[in-house]
Design an enzyme around this catalytic site. Structure first.
Site, PDB file in Angstrom:
ATOM      1  N   PRO A   2       0.842  -1.208   0.000  1.00 14.85           N
ATOM      2  CA  PRO A   2       0.000   0.000   0.000  1.00 14.85           C
ATOM      3  C   PRO A   2       0.876   1.257   0.000  1.00 14.85           C
ATOM      4  CG  PRO A   2      -0.355  -1.315   2.003  1.00 14.85           C
ATOM      5  CD  PRO A   2       0.743  -1.967   1.234  1.00 14.85           C
ATOM      6  N   GLU A   3       0.519   2.210  -0.833  1.00 16.27           N
ATOM      7  CA  GLU A   3       1.232   3.478  -0.858  1.00 16.27           C
ATOM      8  C   GLU A   3       0.414   4.525  -0.103  1.00 16.27           C
ATOM      9  OE1 GLU A   3       3.213   4.879  -4.244  1.00 16.27           O
ATOM     10  OE2 GLU A   3       3.548   2.906  -5.124  1.00 16.27           O
TER      11      GLU A   3
END
Ligand SMILES: [Zn+2]
Length: 274
Positions: A2-3
């Site tokens: 996840p960014e």
């Protein structure tokens, strides 16, 4: 992995669902890897506390916890790692394999942490009047022009590597580095210290734009991603260059190229980026 936009989306979703709720009971799995604070200590600290709010710091989710019997405020810090998920469910919702934490809430709901690969981390901190957790790098959504330019001054590494360096900027990963460099018209392999002030300002604005756009869309990770309700299947952001190798540039139709920069697959347009 996840960014920033995914983490922001999850933090907002959890905030909306659990703010003001009280943690009645905390259960942790016996696996040692996901815990920066021993599970017994986390459970003892969490039980009885009220959730004041949930927000993102870099790529961490910070759950702010209220006073309990005069012991002061505390934080529960969740790092999702590669495959971590923070879910708000009903207690009768099926318990996924690799569930490492279940917090029962007074509302009857549960906050769960699920992480098959166990690169995520859970930490509990008593604040004792301190400011609490802060991510090491600058926040890309609020950084101002002078501060942004100063991050890259005299840096010999490539601008792509500099964007990915979490001690400079917090939370920027491969997708948003490539996309923001495309929008700013800058070659990913260019030395960070060689960028002009005008280029750096274009890059700052582009980075803010792509991140905000992705947050509006609810995150665009191509890997495992589930929002706070456990709903999978967030649409993918329309990438301009990321994973479009060989396809025509959306601006000039030149084929998008893929090279390695800082050991990462890097996508750019040879015409639009200089
Ligand atoms: Zn182009």
């Amino acid at each position: 992995m996840p960014e920033l936009p995914e983490v922001e989306t999850i933090a907002r979703g959890v905030h909306e669902r659990v703010r003001g709720d009280r943690i009645v009971q905390a259960w942790f799995s016996g696996f040692p890897q996901p815990f920066k604070t021993p599970p017994e200590k986390q459970a003892a600290g969490l039980e009885g506390r009220v959730v004041l709010g949930v927000h993102r710091e870099g790529k961490h989710i910070v759950v702010e916890l209220g006073n309990r019997q005069q012991v002061g405020e505390a934080q529960w810090i969740v790092h999702l790692g590669m495959t971590g998920q923070l879910l708000v469910t009903t207690p009768d919702g099926p318990v996924a394999a690799h569930t490492h934490a279940r917090l029962s809430l007074a509302s009857g709901r549960e906050l769960r942490f699920v992480d098959p690969r166990r690169f995520g981390r859970l930490e509990f901190r008593e604040l004792h009047g301190s400011e609490g957790f802060g991510a090491p790098g600058a926040e890309p959504l609020t950084i101002v022009a002078d501060e942004f330019a100063a991050l890259f001054r005299h840096r010999k590494l490539s601008i792509k590597a500099a964007l990915l360096n979490q001690t400079l900027l917090a939370g920027v990963g491969n997708i948003y580095a490539d996309e923001s460099l495309f929008r700013a018209g800058i070659r990913p392999g260019k030395r960070a210290g060689r960028l002009t002030r005008a280029e750096l300002e274009r890059l700052r604005l582009s980075l803010g734009e792509v991140l905000r756009h992705a947050i509006r869309l609810g995150g665009s990770s191509v890997s495992d991603y589930v929002d706070a309700d456990g709903v999978r299947g967030f649409f993918q952001l329309e990438h301009c260059v990321y994973q479009r190798t060989g396809l025509p540039c959306l601006r000039c139709e030149a084929p998008i190229r893929r090279i390695l920069v800082a050991g990462r697959g890097t996508h750019y347009c040879p015409e639009c980026q200089r």
